[in-house]
Design an enzyme around this catalytic site. Sequence first.
Site, PDB file in Angstrom:
ATOM      1  N   TYR A  56       3.424 -90.004  27.971  1.00 22.69           N
ATOM      2  CA  TYR A  56       3.008 -88.662  28.378  1.00 22.69           C
ATOM      3  C   TYR A  56       2.709 -87.792  27.163  1.00 22.69           C
ATOM      4  CZ  TYR A  56       2.923 -83.977  30.278  1.00 22.69           C
ATOM      5  OH  TYR A  56       2.519 -82.711  30.596  1.00 22.69           O
ATOM      6  N   GLY A  63       0.487 -82.451  33.125  1.00 21.08           N
ATOM      7  CA  GLY A  63       0.900 -81.845  34.378  1.00 21.08           C
ATOM      8  C   GLY A  63       0.655 -82.770  35.551  1.00 21.08           C
ATOM      9  N   HIS A  86      -6.546 -74.227  28.770  1.00 21.49           N
ATOM     10  CA  HIS A  86      -5.334 -73.439  28.973  1.00 21.49           C
ATOM     11  C   HIS A  86      -5.439 -72.040  28.358  1.00 21.49           C
ATOM     12  CE1 HIS A  86      -3.872 -77.188  30.398  1.00 21.49           C
ATOM     13  NE2 HIS A  86      -2.584 -76.913  30.303  1.00 21.49           N
ATOM     14  N   ASN A 199       3.674 -75.673  24.215  1.00 17.43           N
ATOM     15  CA  ASN A 199       4.753 -75.964  25.147  1.00 17.43           C
ATOM     16  C   ASN A 199       6.084 -75.374  24.696  1.00 17.43           C
ATOM     17  OD1 ASN A 199       5.817 -77.096  27.430  1.00 17.43           O
ATOM     18  ND2 ASN A 199       5.033 -79.138  27.015  1.00 17.43           N
ATOM     19  N   ARG A 288      31.547 -37.673  30.345  1.00 11.93           N
ATOM     20  CA  ARG A 288      32.843 -38.335  30.151  1.00 11.93           C
ATOM     21  C   ARG A 288      32.725 -39.858  30.122  1.00 11.93           C
ATOM     22  NH1 ARG A 288      36.853 -38.310  34.809  1.00 11.93           N
ATOM     23  NH2 ARG A 288      35.455 -36.652  35.478  1.00 11.93           N
TER      24      ARG A 288
END
Length: 515
Positions: A56, A63, A86, A199, A288
């Site tokens: 891969y 994807g 992309h 990535n 306070r």
Amino acid sequence: MDMQTVVVGMSGTTADDVIAVAREGARIELSDEARAALAEARSIVDALAAKPEPVYGVSTGFGALATRHISPELRAQLQRNIVRSHAAGMGPRVEREVVRALMFLRLKTVCSGRTGVRPEVAQTMADVLNAGITPVVHEYGSLGCSGDLAPLSHCALTLMGEGDAEGPDGTVRPAGELLAEHGIAPVELREKEGLALLNGTDGMLGMLIMALADLDRLYKSADITAALTLEALLGTEKVLAPELHAIRPHPGQGAAAANMLAVLKGSGLTGHFQEEEAPRVQDAYSVRCAPQVAGAGRDTMTHARLVADRELASAVDNPVVLPDGRVESNGNFHGAPVAYVLDFLAVAAADLGSIAERRTDRLLDKNRSHGLPPFLADDAGVDSGLMIAQYTQAALVSEMKRLAVPASADSIPSSAMQEDHVSMGWSAARKLRTAVGNLTRIIAVELYAATRAIELRRGLTPAPASQAAIEALRAAGVEGPGPDRFLAPDLEAAEAFVREGKLVAAVEPVTGPLA
């Protein structure tokens, strides 16, 4: 003064390194250790690329398209194509400092020797940053999972000499022209390199680191303005006593109370609440409980820093090159850890803004301000004073409440349901940046009101630290009490005074370093 140099190596990158590169233009050098790690990891990728079995990111699609085996002659095109396809961002341009942080953090991971990128690609990334070339990155395009894909793709596109980038002079031009002018050769991506450049959680992490630096300054500033308001309202500093905070030992709460007490030391205004016709038993919550609210935010920041430091020590990529030579798929790119703390910080910032606005409103209301003129006006009725400054502050607080709605609670499937749960961390980071800007303005309005109110307490002497803050603010061009005038310039100057750290800088010579 010599320009700072940040060395990227295996010893770890710090938040200060990120800020130096992103905001101060520090130069980057790659260590010999990093170059060796890059070369070693690349040799592993090259060996896998030569094998017939699909791996891969090396010899497959990406994807939902990962099932296709890519032949050697198409692999360079595959890496170019992932960057081009992309780089699909839309919307306004992202700020220069964010893009520089994004690129530097990606370079940090590349230099870890876990991504398989060649040393010459890493060097080109450093060269682009050193040349002051900033890729054009757009607001929308990251889901905070599989990395900040679109933003990182626009950066990788610049490395290829494609797309647009901003030069050191601020002019946007074709990236290829800018690279050529600086003698930088565009990279020719090889197996896995396109994927490795895209990535990571680098954008959201960079924005987290810068937000933490900004919020550290703003929390100190809010302690100062809370102390100024307490003084202006003739409140009591007894609630800030260390022994009261020791019995509820949240570290941030103790630090905030100590800061306020240091600012109020020597005040001639505090403690007068018992001298009124209807003596106060205690101050309102917004005064306070200021240390409790600011302290909880500080403790949230401590947790966020822990997450940021862990992320800085990480090598986020998929697949990743392991020390034993394996290249394995993983889910470390998921932005959930960073996204959560970005959202936590937006909640804390909204609450700090909310309590500051309540204190401001109390200063302006003659029924609750213990003797101050309505709206701190010079001639109430003829003058409106700071009435509408509080409207502006309230509008900012209202937006901060909307920005506190968590982005990380959302998810939307992508990539044909392969990427079916995402972090939305980029969105969390973008809204936090807006919230930080709003908080700066809110604190500036409280500062503007509280300093005017103290000056209206004629005959009473403020604390030395308060006086130092007032004098520095007036020297910065922010006027004190008087008839109505065009308020926007004063408020803008007060905002700059807070944003640039001048309020903290004015006070600390008197108080010592604030926590």
